[in-house]
Design an enzyme around this catalytic site. Sequence first.
Site, PDB file in Angstrom:
ATOM      1  N   GLU A 147       0.813  -1.211   0.000  1.00  0.00           N
ATOM      2  CA  GLU A 147       0.000   0.000   0.000  1.00  0.00           C
ATOM      3  C   GLU A 147       0.851   1.267   0.000  1.00  0.00           C
ATOM      4  O   GLU A 147       0.491   2.259  -0.633  1.00  0.00           O
ATOM      5  CB  GLU A 147      -0.916   0.004   1.235  1.00  0.00           C
ATOM      6  CG  GLU A 147      -1.824   1.215   1.348  1.00  0.00           C
ATOM      7  CD  GLU A 147      -2.894   1.235   0.279  1.00  0.00           C
ATOM      8  OE1 GLU A 147      -3.481   2.309   0.072  1.00  0.00           O
ATOM      9  OE2 GLU A 147      -3.136   0.195  -0.365  1.00  0.00           O
ATOM     10  N   ASP A 148       2.001   1.243   0.700  1.00  0.00           N
ATOM     11  CA  ASP A 148       2.742   2.482   0.946  1.00  0.00           C
ATOM     12  C   ASP A 148       4.137   2.515   0.340  1.00  0.00           C
ATOM     13  O   ASP A 148       4.964   3.339   0.735  1.00  0.00           O
ATOM     14  CB  ASP A 148       2.852   2.720   2.465  1.00  0.00           C
ATOM     15  CG  ASP A 148       1.497   2.935   3.100  1.00  0.00           C
ATOM     16  OD1 ASP A 148       0.674   3.659   2.515  1.00  0.00           O
ATOM     17  OD2 ASP A 148       1.250   2.366   4.177  1.00  0.00           O
TER      18      ASP A 148
END
Length: 751
Positions: A89-90
Site C-alpha cells: 500500500e505504501d
Amino acid sequence: MTAASVEDGAARAAYAELEARLRDQRLAPERLDTIQAAYEMAERAHAGQFRESGEPFVCHPLETALILTDVQMLDSPTLQAALLHDVVEDSPITLDEVNEAFGGEVADLVDGVTKLSRLSGHRQQGGAGGDARTQRAQGNAFQAENLRKMLIAMAQDVRVVLIKLADRLHNMRTLDALSADKRQRISRETRDIYAPLAHRLGIDSIESELNDLAFSHLEPARHRRIADLVASRLTERATGMSEALRALTDTLAAQGFAEAEVSGRAKSIYSIAQKVERYRDIGREFEDINDLQAVRVIVDDVQGCYAVLGIVHGLWRPLPGQFDDYIANPRESGYQSLHTTVLTSGGAPLEVQIRTAEMHRAAEYGIAAHWRYKEGAAGGQFDDRIAWLRQLLDWQRDVIGAQEFVDQLKREILVDQVYVYTPQGEIRELPAGSTPLDFAFRIHTDLGYGTAGAKVNGRMVSLSHTLRNGDTIEIIPSRTPKGPSLDWLNPDLGYVRTELARSKIRHWFRAQERSESAARGKQLLEREARRLSVALDPQHLAGLFGYQTADEFILALGTGQVGVNQIAGRIAPPREETETIHVRPSSGELSVNVVGLGATPARSAPCCRPMPGEEIIGFITRNRGVTVHRRDCRNVANEDEPERLMDVNWPDFEQKYPTGIGILSHDRVGLLRDITTLVSADHINITGVRDRHNADRTVTITLTVEASGLPQVSRMMSRLGDLPGVINVYRTSRQNTGGGWAPATEQKRRS
C-alpha cells in the site's frame, strides 16, 4: 543525530526485541531467517517514512508483530505478513514481489490486509464535497463495507484479522497524534467492532486494552473519574488483599498445592465502568462494587481445579449464586475456568478464578495460542472455536447490503451468549434471549421453516419461550411441508430474536414474493397482448426497457417497476420530425415505406388492421396497389403466392390508422354517449359504431376509429375501461371477431 540515524536506531531496537522474544520461544533458525528477511524488505520499503506520531513508519509493522508475539501468535507466515502488511500500500513493492520472495501463503495474508487498508483509505480520501450529513453517510457506508469484507476474509483465514487486531491495537496506542474527530471515530469503531471481535476470538489481553484505550478517548473525563475511584479503593483494601493472598497461598501449600500460582488481578477500567452502569440501573453505587480485584489460581490439571475450589470454599464462605463452572460448560470462545465469590475473614467479598495453565493461555491469547504452524491450521478444535464465524459466509448472501450485515453482526455476534444442547448432547451457542425458533434456524434453515413445536428439557413450550443456559431443545417438525408464518417476524409476539432467523424468514418471503410477482407479471403481459391484439416478445421488451433478461423484465412488470401502459409506447415510439417531403395518402389510405421506393400509398388490411408497433408486410394486389398486413396475420401465413409479398415499414411522420375497439359492458342509459364523448375528447375520429345486446343483459359495442398508433389506442382503451359498467375493452379485427364489425367493401380482394 540525523533523522535517518534516529529511524535506524528505533527500528533496530524494536527488531532486536522481536528477535529476542522469538529466540526465547525457541523458534527454528530457518523461521527466524524468513522473519528477518521480511523485516529487511519492510525496512527498505518504508525508508524515510514517518507516522503522524513522529516515529519511523517501519516501527508500526514491528510493533504489530510484537503484539502478535504477546498473544503467542508465533506462526512465521503471520509474523512475516505483519511486518509486510503496509509495503504494497505504501511503497513501490508489489504483491508479486512479496509472493516471489516469501511464497503464496504470506502474499495472500498481505493481500488480505492490504485490501482492507485500501477500503479505509478510500473512505478517508472521498467525500470532499457535499454537506456534513452526506459525508457522514458516505463514511458509514464505507465503514460498513470495510467491516463486512474484513469479517468475510476472517472466515476464510482468521490470521488476516489477527494481524488487523494487532495493527489496530498499536494504532490505538498512538492515537494521541491524530485530530479529535479522527480519535473519536476510530475509538468508536474500536469499541463497537474490534474489541468485541477480540472477545469472540478469546484474546482477552487485546480486548481489554482496546476497550480501555477507546474508553479513554471517547469519555476521557469519566475514564479519569473511575480510574481515580478504583485507585483509591484499591489503596484502602491493599492490606486486606495481601492478607487474603497470603492465607490462600499458605492453605494451598499445606493441602499439597505448593506449586500452584496465586496472583491478584485488578479489573480493567472499562469493565468497571460497565458495571457502574449496570449498578446505576438497579439503584446501587460504585461503593457497592466488591470485585474490583480478583484472585487467580493456576494449577496443573482439571482435577486440581476442583480440589482447589473445595479448599477455597473451606477457607472462606461462598456467596450463594456466585459460582460458574466454565470448565464443564466452556464459553463458545473456548474460555474455561471456575469462578466463585467468597466472603473473606475481613468481611470483604473476593472473586476467585481457578484454571489450568493451558486454560490460562487460551483465556489470555485466545485462538492465536491454538494455531499449529506445521498443520497450517488448528484442526477440529480450531474449526469449533470459529464455527460462529463460518456462518458469516451464509449470512452475507441473505442480507441486502453491507450496513445491514454489520448491524446484524453487532446485534447477534457481538453480544452476550446462551449455551444450550441438542437432543444428541451437542452444545450450541445463541445470543442471550433466543427462542426455540432461533435454535431451529441455527441448526438448519429447512428445520426452521418446518418448525411446528418445541420441547425444552422434555416439556412442550411456546415457540416464544426464552432459552436459558443448559437447556436441551428438541424441535418438532411439521408433518406436512410448509413455510414460516408472517407472525414470526412480529417483534411484539417475540417468536424470533436473532437476526439469523429474521434474515432467513425474510429471505423465504422474498423468494415467495419473487415467484408470485413473476407469475403476476406474466399474466399482465399476456393480458396486455390480448387487449392490444399484438404479439409481445418478453426478451424484445426486456431490451426496450433496459433489462438483461426476459425474466428480469417480467419480474419488474409484476412488482410494478414497469407499468403495463408503458408497453405500447415502447413498441411504437414517437415519430421523429423530418424535413423529407413524403407523399401523403388520400382519405382512407395509408403511406408505408417500401424498400427501394420510399413512401408509397397503401391500404390497411381489414383482416388484421395493423398499427405502428406491430411488424408488417405488404401484399401487392392486382388492381388496388399495396395492402398492409401484420406479419402474423393468418392470410399472410396461408398465402399461396409468396412472391407477391414485399418488405415494408412504417413511415416517420404521423398519420391516422383505422382499428377496431370492442367494449363489453353492462347495459345502461347513456353508455354510448359516454363512450363517444370520451373518444372524441382524445381527438380520435369514430368512423363506425355497431352494438349487440347479449342474453346476460350485457352489450357489446364495436367502434371503428382512426388513431395515430398503439400508444394513443392504449390510452383510450384504459380510459374506456374506467367507465361505469364496463367489463372489458379490447382491440378487434376480422380474425378475432368473425368480421362482424367490418364493412364488406373493406374485405381483401384478389384478381
